[in-house]
Design a protein around this motif. Structure first.
Motif, PDB file in Angstrom:
ATOM      1  N   VAL A  53       1.297  12.203   7.453  1.00  9.91           N
ATOM      2  CA  VAL A  53       0.921  13.059   7.698  1.00  9.91           C
ATOM      3  C   VAL A  53      -0.886  13.251   8.130  1.00  9.91           C
ATOM      4  O   VAL A  53      -1.240  12.500   7.536  1.00  9.91           O
ATOM      5  CB  VAL A  53       1.370  14.439   7.687  1.00  9.91           C
ATOM      6  N   ARG A  54      -0.776  13.416   9.463  1.00  9.44           N
ATOM      7  CA  ARG A  54      -2.497  13.792   9.941  1.00  9.44           C
ATOM      8  C   ARG A  54      -2.458  15.627  10.656  1.00  9.44           C
ATOM      9  O   ARG A  54      -1.861  15.707  10.928  1.00  9.44           O
ATOM     10  CB  ARG A  54      -2.735  12.957  10.194  1.00  9.44           C
ATOM     11  N   SER A  55      -3.982  15.626  10.159  1.00  7.93           N
ATOM     12  CA  SER A  55      -3.762  16.583  10.684  1.00  7.93           C
ATOM     13  C   SER A  55      -5.106  17.172  11.352  1.00  7.93           C
ATOM     14  O   SER A  55      -6.017  16.509  11.390  1.00  7.93           O
ATOM     15  CB  SER A  55      -3.399  18.306  10.302  1.00  7.93           C
ATOM     16  N   SER A  56      -5.258  18.380  11.505  1.00 11.36           N
ATOM     17  CA  SER A  56      -6.557  18.977  12.158  1.00 11.36           C
ATOM     18  C   SER A  56      -7.478  19.476  12.332  1.00 11.36           C
ATOM     19  O   SER A  56      -6.690  19.514  10.662  1.00 11.36           O
ATOM     20  CB  SER A  56      -6.204  20.002  13.994  1.00 11.36           C
ATOM     21  N   PRO A  57      -8.716  19.091  11.585  1.00  5.06           N
ATOM     22  CA  PRO A  57      -9.550  20.033  10.209  1.00  5.06           C
ATOM     23  C   PRO A  57      -9.573  21.227  10.463  1.00  5.06           C
ATOM     24  O   PRO A  57      -9.582  22.273   8.959  1.00  5.06           O
ATOM     25  CB  PRO A  57     -11.058  19.142  10.977  1.00  5.06           C
ATOM     26  N   MET A  58      -8.640  21.723  11.303  1.00  5.08           N
ATOM     27  CA  MET A  58      -8.167  23.201  11.460  1.00  5.08           C
ATOM     28  C   MET A  58      -8.137  23.755  10.165  1.00  5.08           C
ATOM     29  O   MET A  58      -7.009  23.322  10.290  1.00  5.08           O
ATOM     30  CB  MET A  58      -8.433  24.372  12.641  1.00  5.08           C
ATOM     31  N   LEU A  59      -8.325  24.956   9.409  1.00  2.00           N
ATOM     32  CA  LEU A  59      -7.703  25.663   8.286  1.00  2.00           C
ATOM     33  C   LEU A  59      -6.041  25.319   9.202  1.00  2.00           C
ATOM     34  O   LEU A  59      -5.140  25.616   7.857  1.00  2.00           O
ATOM     35  CB  LEU A  59      -8.109  26.193   7.928  1.00  2.00           C
ATOM     36  N   ARG A  60      -5.863  26.254  10.326  1.00  7.03           N
ATOM     37  CA  ARG A  60      -4.365  26.363  10.341  1.00  7.03           C
ATOM     38  C   ARG A  60      -3.442  25.700  10.353  1.00  7.03           C
ATOM     39  O   ARG A  60      -2.127  25.219   9.991  1.00  7.03           O
ATOM     40  CB  ARG A  60      -4.728  27.137  11.847  1.00  7.03           C
ATOM     41  N   ALA A  61      -4.000  24.338  10.851  1.00  4.09           N
ATOM     42  CA  ALA A  61      -3.149  23.185  10.820  1.00  4.09           C
ATOM     43  C   ALA A  61      -3.305  22.112   9.394  1.00  4.09           C
ATOM     44  O   ALA A  61      -2.055  21.890   9.334  1.00  4.09           O
ATOM     45  CB  ALA A  61      -4.346  21.957  12.306  1.00  4.09           C
ATOM     46  N   GLU A  75       0.953  13.035   1.358  1.00  2.14           N
ATOM     47  CA  GLU A  75      -0.476  13.842   1.001  1.00  2.14           C
ATOM     48  C   GLU A  75      -1.426  14.091   2.953  1.00  2.14           C
ATOM     49  O   GLU A  75      -1.059  13.151   3.547  1.00  2.14           O
ATOM     50  CB  GLU A  75      -1.956  13.613   0.808  1.00  2.14           C
ATOM     51  N   ASN A  76      -1.926  15.158   3.182  1.00  4.19           N
ATOM     52  CA  ASN A  76      -2.097  15.203   5.057  1.00  4.19           C
ATOM     53  C   ASN A  76      -4.029  14.685   4.592  1.00  4.19           C
ATOM     54  O   ASN A  76      -4.301  14.800   4.203  1.00  4.19           O
ATOM     55  CB  ASN A  76      -1.810  17.049   5.257  1.00  4.19           C
ATOM     56  N   ALA A  77      -3.910  13.943   6.218  1.00  5.04           N
ATOM     57  CA  ALA A  77      -5.811  13.644   6.254  1.00  5.04           C
ATOM     58  C   ALA A  77      -5.642  13.982   7.541  1.00  5.04           C
ATOM     59  O   ALA A  77      -4.623  14.294   8.225  1.00  5.04           O
ATOM     60  CB  ALA A  77      -5.060  11.957   6.501  1.00  5.04           C
ATOM     61  N   ILE A  78      -6.684  14.267   7.592  1.00  2.00           N
ATOM     62  CA  ILE A  78      -7.819  15.057   8.017  1.00  2.00           C
ATOM     63  C   ILE A  78      -8.222  13.968   9.563  1.00  2.00           C
ATOM     64  O   ILE A  78      -8.627  12.565   8.984  1.00  2.00           O
ATOM     65  CB  ILE A  78      -8.427  15.986   8.041  1.00  2.00           C
ATOM     66  N   ASP A  79      -7.755  14.063  10.685  1.00  2.00           N
ATOM     67  CA  ASP A  79      -8.287  12.928  11.796  1.00  2.00           C
ATOM     68  C   ASP A  79      -8.900  14.294  12.923  1.00  2.00           C
ATOM     69  O   ASP A  79      -8.174  15.112  13.864  1.00  2.00           O
ATOM     70  CB  ASP A  79      -7.024  12.573  12.696  1.00  2.00           C
ATOM     71  N   GLN A  80     -10.348  13.952  12.832  1.00  2.00           N
ATOM     72  CA  GLN A  80     -11.140  14.682  13.563  1.00  2.00           C
ATOM     73  C   GLN A  80     -11.125  15.280  14.832  1.00  2.00           C
ATOM     74  O   GLN A  80     -10.829  15.573  16.097  1.00  2.00           O
ATOM     75  CB  GLN A  80     -12.816  13.880  13.858  1.00  2.00           C
ATOM     76  N   ARG A  81     -10.311  13.178  16.099  1.00  2.00           N
ATOM     77  CA  ARG A  81      -9.410  13.525  17.120  1.00  2.00           C
ATOM     78  C   ARG A  81      -8.094  14.862  17.604  1.00  2.00           C
ATOM     79  O   ARG A  81      -8.471  15.174  18.433  1.00  2.00           O
ATOM     80  CB  ARG A  81      -9.069  12.580  17.442  1.00  2.00           C
ATOM     81  N   LEU A  82      -7.974  15.423  16.592  1.00  2.00           N
ATOM     82  CA  LEU A  82      -7.009  16.454  16.887  1.00  2.00           C
ATOM     83  C   LEU A  82      -7.308  17.824  16.664  1.00  2.00           C
ATOM     84  O   LEU A  82      -6.584  18.722  16.934  1.00  2.00           O
ATOM     85  CB  LEU A  82      -5.860  16.444  15.149  1.00  2.00           C
ATOM     86  N   ILE A  83      -8.239  18.156  16.401  1.00  2.00           N
ATOM     87  CA  ILE A  83      -9.323  19.276  16.663  1.00  2.00           C
ATOM     88  C   ILE A  83      -8.945  20.158  18.132  1.00  2.00           C
ATOM     89  O   ILE A  83      -8.472  19.589  18.911  1.00  2.00           O
ATOM     90  CB  ILE A  83     -11.250  19.403  16.409  1.00  2.00           C
ATOM     91  N   GLU A  84      -9.259  21.542  17.705  1.00  2.00           N
ATOM     92  CA  GLU A  84      -9.354  22.109  18.951  1.00  2.00           C
ATOM     93  C   GLU A  84      -9.955  21.578  20.280  1.00  2.00           C
ATOM     94  O   GLU A  84     -11.210  21.241  20.041  1.00  2.00           O
ATOM     95  CB  GLU A  84      -8.444  23.703  18.700  1.00  2.00           C
ATOM     96  N   SER A  85      -9.446  22.180  21.065  1.00  2.00           N
ATOM     97  CA  SER A  85      -9.951  21.686  22.151  1.00  2.00           C
ATOM     98  C   SER A  85     -11.469  22.780  23.030  1.00  2.00           C
ATOM     99  O   SER A  85     -11.071  24.582  21.792  1.00  2.00           O
ATOM    100  CB  SER A  85      -9.374  22.343  24.167  1.00  2.00           C
ATOM    101  N   GLY A  86     -12.507  22.217  22.767  1.00  2.00           N
ATOM    102  CA  GLY A  86     -13.774  23.267  23.015  1.00  2.00           C
ATOM    103  C   GLY A  86     -13.866  24.129  24.223  1.00  2.00           C
ATOM    104  O   GLY A  86     -12.844  24.073  25.242  1.00  2.00           O
ATOM    105  N   ASN A  87     -14.091  25.414  23.745  1.00  2.00           N
ATOM    106  CA  ASN A  87     -13.827  26.540  25.197  1.00  2.00           C
ATOM    107  C   ASN A  87     -15.043  27.167  25.213  1.00  2.00           C
ATOM    108  O   ASN A  87     -15.294  27.822  23.812  1.00  2.00           O
ATOM    109  CB  ASN A  87     -12.743  27.324  25.281  1.00  2.00           C
TER     110      ASN A  87
END
Length: 215
Positions: A53-61, A75-87
């Motif tokens: 299981v991997r997630s975006s670094p954002m708290l909600r994810a 354990e969840n691992a953080i993957d920066q590639r999964l971050i929300e789109s920039g806006n």
């Protein structure tokens, strides 16, 4: 050949009473209903053969990933590639006209909706998510993997996988809160894309990332 499935899970409803387009802003957590949604998607995947299981670094994810990883002893691992789109409109109250097209200050942001000019290009989002998917597929070969991230990166990645144009009407995205978009691979090759909404019963009145309601 070996079959491997990578599930892309969108996070649950976020506590956002001011209806801010929060994007990559830190600290936005799941609402109480969002926590219930996360529990439902965890139950939905509890019997699956989840190997990572991997997630975006954002708290909600990260909060959405926890009840998915727990039943599998992972354990969840953080993957920066999964971050929300920039806006470029991040931090604004999108439901109240701050990003309206009639404001000349915003015209340059709407110059190219096909890219789009108001934020991270669609193709860049697809490239980073596809990279994360293939890394997860390789690491979980013969099993299943879960990546928890955000609506727009999931949706444009699915459009790309299905050979469809990346430009789209945001109101027509099939990517509800805590939905599961599953990429099934045979060997390294994508064989099918499936979709499920295990938290659909909680959608009535739920609020999406732009402050709109989901029905």
């Amino acid at each position: 050949m070996t079959t491997t499935t990578v599930h892309l899970v969108r996070h649950g409803e976020v506590h956002n009473p001011e209806r801010i387009l929060y994007g990559r802003l830190p600290g936005y957590r799941l609402s109480d209903r969002g926590q219930q949604m996360a529990s439902l998607v965890g139950e939905h995947l509890a019997e699956s053969d989840i190997a990572l299981v991997r997630s975006s670094p954002m708290l909600r994810a990260q909060q959405t990933a926890a009840p998915i990883a727990g039943p599998h002893g992972l354990e969840n691992a953080i993957d920066q590639r999964l971050i929300e789109s920039g806006n470029h409109f991040e931090g604004q109250r999108m439901g109240y006209g701050e990003a309206k097209l009639s404001d000349p200050r915003n015209w340059r942001r709407f110059a190219n909706p096909f890219r789009p000019s108001w934020g991270e290009p669609y193709r860049e989002q697809v490239a980073r998510v596809v990279s994360a998917i293939h890394d997860a597929r390789a690491a979980a070969e013969g099993h299943e993997a879960v990546l928890v991230l955000h609506q727009l990166p999931i949706w444009v990645t699915r459009l790309s996988a299905e050979g469809k144009p990346l430009f789209h009407d945001p109101r027509r995205r099939q990517c509800g809160l805590c939905s599961v978009t599953s990429f099934r691979f045979v060997g390294p090759h994508l064989a099918a894309v499936d979709y499920a909404e295990p938290a659909a019963a909680l959608y009535a009145g739920a609020v999406d990332a732009t402050g709109g309601t989901l029905t």
